[in-house]
Design a protein around this motif. Sequence first.
Motif, PDB file in Angstrom:
ATOM      1  N   ASP B  13       0.817  -1.218   0.000  1.00  0.00           N
ATOM      2  CA  ASP B  13       0.000   0.000   0.000  1.00  0.00           C
ATOM      3  C   ASP B  13       0.839   1.251   0.000  1.00  0.00           C
ATOM      4  O   ASP B  13       0.599   2.203  -0.761  1.00  0.00           O
ATOM      5  CB  ASP B  13      -0.932   0.016   1.206  1.00  0.00           C
ATOM      6  CG  ASP B  13      -2.213  -0.749   0.886  1.00  0.00           C
ATOM      7  OD1 ASP B  13      -3.016  -0.934   1.797  1.00  0.00           O
ATOM      8  OD2 ASP B  13      -2.370  -1.137  -0.287  1.00  0.00           O
ATOM      9  N   ARG B  16       2.440   1.751  -3.273  1.00  0.00           N
ATOM     10  CA  ARG B  16       1.541   2.277  -4.289  1.00  0.00           C
ATOM     11  C   ARG B  16       1.538   3.812  -4.231  1.00  0.00           C
ATOM     12  O   ARG B  16       1.559   4.497  -5.246  1.00  0.00           O
ATOM     13  CB  ARG B  16       0.135   1.707  -4.051  1.00  0.00           C
ATOM     14  CG  ARG B  16      -0.686   1.618  -5.297  1.00  0.00           C
ATOM     15  CD  ARG B  16      -1.943   0.800  -5.069  1.00  0.00           C
ATOM     16  NE  ARG B  16      -1.731  -0.621  -5.269  1.00  0.00           N
ATOM     17  CZ  ARG B  16      -1.995  -1.559  -4.362  1.00  0.00           C
ATOM     18  NH1 ARG B  16      -2.477  -1.226  -3.186  1.00  0.00           N
ATOM     19  NH2 ARG B  16      -1.790  -2.823  -4.637  1.00  0.00           N
ATOM     20  N   ALA B  47       1.471  -3.406  -8.992  1.00  0.00           N
ATOM     21  CA  ALA B  47       1.348  -1.968  -8.744  1.00  0.00           C
ATOM     22  C   ALA B  47       2.378  -1.202  -9.572  1.00  0.00           C
ATOM     23  O   ALA B  47       2.070  -0.160 -10.160  1.00  0.00           O
ATOM     24  CB  ALA B  47       1.554  -1.685  -7.258  1.00  0.00           C
ATOM     25  N   ARG B  51       1.683   1.389 -12.713  1.00  0.00           N
ATOM     26  CA  ARG B  51       2.241   2.746 -12.785  1.00  0.00           C
ATOM     27  C   ARG B  51       2.977   2.914 -14.116  1.00  0.00           C
ATOM     28  O   ARG B  51       2.867   3.965 -14.755  1.00  0.00           O
ATOM     29  CB  ARG B  51       3.180   2.958 -11.595  1.00  0.00           C
ATOM     30  CG  ARG B  51       3.839   4.310 -11.541  1.00  0.00           C
ATOM     31  CD  ARG B  51       2.860   5.434 -11.279  1.00  0.00           C
ATOM     32  NE  ARG B  51       3.488   6.754 -11.383  1.00  0.00           N
ATOM     33  CZ  ARG B  51       2.877   7.847 -11.837  1.00  0.00           C
ATOM     34  NH1 ARG B  51       1.601   7.777 -12.186  1.00  0.00           N
ATOM     35  NH2 ARG B  51       3.513   8.988 -11.916  1.00  0.00           N
ATOM     36  N   GLU B 116      -7.152   0.509  -5.138  1.00  0.00           N
ATOM     37  CA  GLU B 116      -7.277   0.231  -6.572  1.00  0.00           C
ATOM     38  C   GLU B 116      -8.574   0.753  -7.166  1.00  0.00           C
ATOM     39  O   GLU B 116      -8.688   0.914  -8.371  1.00  0.00           O
ATOM     40  CB  GLU B 116      -7.198  -1.279  -6.811  1.00  0.00           C
ATOM     41  CG  GLU B 116      -5.847  -1.842  -6.403  1.00  0.00           C
ATOM     42  CD  GLU B 116      -5.693  -3.285  -6.867  1.00  0.00           C
ATOM     43  OE1 GLU B 116      -6.209  -3.616  -7.959  1.00  0.00           O
ATOM     44  OE2 GLU B 116      -5.076  -4.057  -6.143  1.00  0.00           O
TER      45      GLU B 116
END
Lengths: 555, 639
Positions: B13, B16, B47, B51, B116
């Motif tokens: 997390d 991210r 993740a 990106r 997400e």
Amino acid sequence: MSDEHEHYEAVVVGAGPGGAAAAAALANYGVETLVLERGVDAGSKNVSGGLIYAEESAPYTIDDLFPDFREEASERPVTEYYLHNVAGDKVKTVDITDLHEHDTEWSDSVLRRRMDSWLAERVHEMTRETGGGLLTDVRVNGLLREGGEIVGVTCDEVDPIRADLVVAADGVNSELARDAGLMDWEDPEEWFQGVKAVVDMPPEVVADRFDVGEDEGVAHLFSGDLFEDVRGGGFLYTNEDSVSIGTVFHLNSLVAERAEPHELLDALLTHPLLAQWLGDDYEEREYSAKLVPDSKKVALKEPHEGRLVVVGDAAGQMQAQGPIIKGMNHAVSAGALAAEAFAEAKSRDDPSSAGRRYAKKLRSEGVMKKLRPPQYRAVSALGERDAVTNVVDGVLTSGVGRTAIKALSGQLDRLFGSPFLTSMVPDTRTSYVTLPTIIAEELGTPVREESTVEPPTLADRIGDLTYDTDIGNPHIRLVDNSVDASGAAVSACPVSAQDFGGGCYREETVTSNGDEERVVSLDTQPCVECGTCAVVADTEWEHPRGGKGVEFREG
Amino acid sequence: MGDPLDPSDYTVDELREELETVETADELESVLEAERTSKNRKTALEAIRNRLDDLGVPEAEAIEEDTDTEGEYLEAGGEPPFDPAEFDIAELGPKLKDVEDIDALRALLDAEESGENRDSVVTLVESRIDKLSESEVEGEVDPTELSVAELGNAVQNVDEVETLEAILDAEESGENRETAKNLIQSRIESVSGGEREEAEAAVPPEEKHPDLDHPTADKRHVRALEDGTYGDMWVYCETQAGALIDVSREMLGKARELIDGYNDDYDADERVVAVLVGDDVEKHAEECIACGADVVVYHEDDRLDRFQHKAYTEIFCDMARWGGDPGEGNPGEADWRDYDEPRYVVFPATNNGRDLSAQVQAELDSGLASDCSGLFIEDAVISNPVKTGQPGTNKTFERVLHMKRPDFSGFEYSTILCLDNPNREFHPQGASVIPGSFELPDPDPDLEGEVVEHDVALDDDWFRVEVTEFDQLEAGVDLTGHDVIVAMGRGIGADPTRGMELAVDLADCFEDAEIGVTRGIVTGSYNFEGHVEQYTQEERQIGETGQVVEPDLYVAAGISGAVQHKVGMDESDTIVAINTDPEARIRDFSDYFIEGDLFEVLPRLIDAIETGELDLGAVTDGGRDASETTASDEGDTHE
């Protein structure tokens, strides 16, 4: 609401992986789902080269939806992957296992009769729970419309059925996608044609000849001058107790070269390179063929129309780029996303938005990006023009080009290992023929084995297939029997050949009033329902009625 | 940019969030590489790739977001029970079902939306929240907010008829779903049914519903058959155009098998009874016995020449009641049987058989399972109160004929049982059988049986339908059963009409010859002249999709011998092939192979036969072994 027809919340047409995934996901959402399959058994109409992928980046994989899939329905995992560049008897082999493993959670070889019939049993169990089920031997022949709106499907065998959602998972020759005006059969450039032989081989022989353990398997790809100038390549995959060997070509290239698909397959089967794997005990279990959509060109950006959503081959969702061929995995993703979209639409009390939501999901989940890679768009604008191809070929075949290729030696593995590069390769003679040929000529080593394989004749191959002919009710009609309009089918049809009378298409000389004329005749009895002639000849093409026509045992 | 980002320092997390600050693909690639070589977390890799995708080729189409009323949950605090980002949608469904706490779900929703933000996950969590909040408000079921399945579950908890009716009203004024209404109604019935289901005295329908017509009221004599005695399996053996049809034999064979098993299982001594009705049908009695009948009951009359359902039904029913319960108008004593009515009857599911079966079973006040494809006899345990007479109990019915019939194009099978009610008996148990469902029995001429003539005066009124005219449908050309077949293939291509003329000429040389063609001719584009065109139609096609022939002599001219053709003719006694190609496949299964052009060979062959130079006996006796014959020496014979 009309009560005159039976109604289901969802009707899924076709029990391949796309239809099965859609139906399973719909059932998981509690949607009353009826699945209609035209074969006598799911898988009896279905052919695949034979690798199914589970991608790490995919929103769904087939074993997400069908947990025991790999144990029950697939053949072997692919643990090694090679690309062979062939020129005459010289071969340069490149290990592309890294490319294969990019984004791959697992990948197994499959035979579709076994796989699809297993899926269908699960689907039947699941859909029964929510008030539906799976019917075989029923061919959906079109869309039921009311006031111009799609409200269900019509069938050959049973009364029309109404539905809030129609999932067209009816394969590459989707009659529903065409009925809805989403697909056509016009341009050979948009299609590949594959033919395949499933060759009998006991597990211990597979283990010995391919040097694999019980839970291992190999995939081989072949390109180069094996097939003269026809653009395409070959493959070999190990199954549990057989191997699948096939060739895939651009349909326009087949037509242009007047090539005979079964002869191209034979050229691969009898190549000395394959002698190490195919002994003198060659026994072909089944010959089959299939049309493959080129997703770069035909994948529908908006695969929906009213209540209809289109998934899998029917929507052109077949990714064939460079040596990597992926179709079934995308069909699974698409099917499940369509189900998700419908469940969402329904819960928001806006069922008509299912199609739009489905298309959006294909984009947001990255499926569309794989099917229509943006980098291909950029390169192919230049790369597929003949003039450019000729110039590039000219450079490659010149001393300069050859030196450059030699210099590349040692980096080939890396070159072929880049997923980004392979997705850029334009579909020209250069990438399929010239480049692999020169690589083999410059870097290859000669193969010393001699092939003792004697492939069956086309007549034998047709004779060994199982048919339930719909006598007096042919499913293809030749609209224009002139050689100009339909002659291409004589060679391009995988069960026809020039100077062969036992196939579907043949040329005949007709004398009337003293004038001689060459015309094309059609006998649909040996048809393997690949759809090639729908593209290359002037026909009225539909599938045979439910349960009729060819029945694949391996697929 | 400062130091390169080390992903292993972060939870997924956190990572991210950190990734949002990375703006170059190169740097992301190195982060990806670092993650791969360190923790190699799937979600982390994903993740980073996401990106990368964001930074990579820009998607042409912006994805429009649904604006929904999601704000109201945003202030919800608390820790989510798990991180939704670690699961895909398929895994989340089952996990969410375990979460009962609405606050926890709101926290989950929060986490997903700030993470997400997958549409499908948001929907899933929301619908779980909706569901839980509904069930908190006791007794309030709003059908418009529920799927049919959810509604089905919800109404199971409602016991008040008024409440249920309110829900039904709401549904009707709302979505008005048929399936939903059925569910509510059936709940209403089962809730209110408790009071109604008191055992009612058996009231005849005439008294119970005096306001209705009762067209079957005159069948009292049948219903009076309480504690009737039943025996034997009766088989209606249909004849057409004076011949016993195959399905009659198939049913006799099956009945024999069933009754043999029945006699073993129940230590009984019951029989197979064949029924023949028509003009001059007694002659089939012997064959019926050979196929498995113990008794043949027949009725002959020249007025029964053609099937007429009134007359045939009367006769069949009279036979069935013969010697049974002596109701008014029923036949008298029978010395060959001692039961009231047949235990089982089977009819062929042909046009006439279907007609007769329905009529007979209605007249006998029993039931009919039509178009069956499987039969077996077994006991059945039944809980249906209509049959048991006692709700909540089971009753074993013995000797039940299980009649399987295909439904929905054979995808599913139903098994039909014909069971007595407590106050009404349903016998004979009857079925009509789809032709071809059972094996043709091998007739055994040594079997013995009794032949019984049935005699009853035929009422003229039964023949009030008069058949004034009939037509037998053209069966097409039957190529079977001839001595000689002359078959032509695509070798006639150079001059198709002449080729067929030669075939006609050759066939004319024999007493009993017919002309056949290959599929290649039928589907070809040849322009035949009118006088030979009739010989080139599909009805003369030999092979897998045509006819299968086995004549004494098969002449294959210009036929290559595809396997589809071979299966239609290779049982012929003697096969003579004429082909220009010595490699033609047909040579492999010919007794004589003549290498040559049929346009040259056939005229000579015809000439030789006509002038008597060729000894046909030598050819047709098939005495010579193919291995002794080579192309050249056989060719020489005719040169």
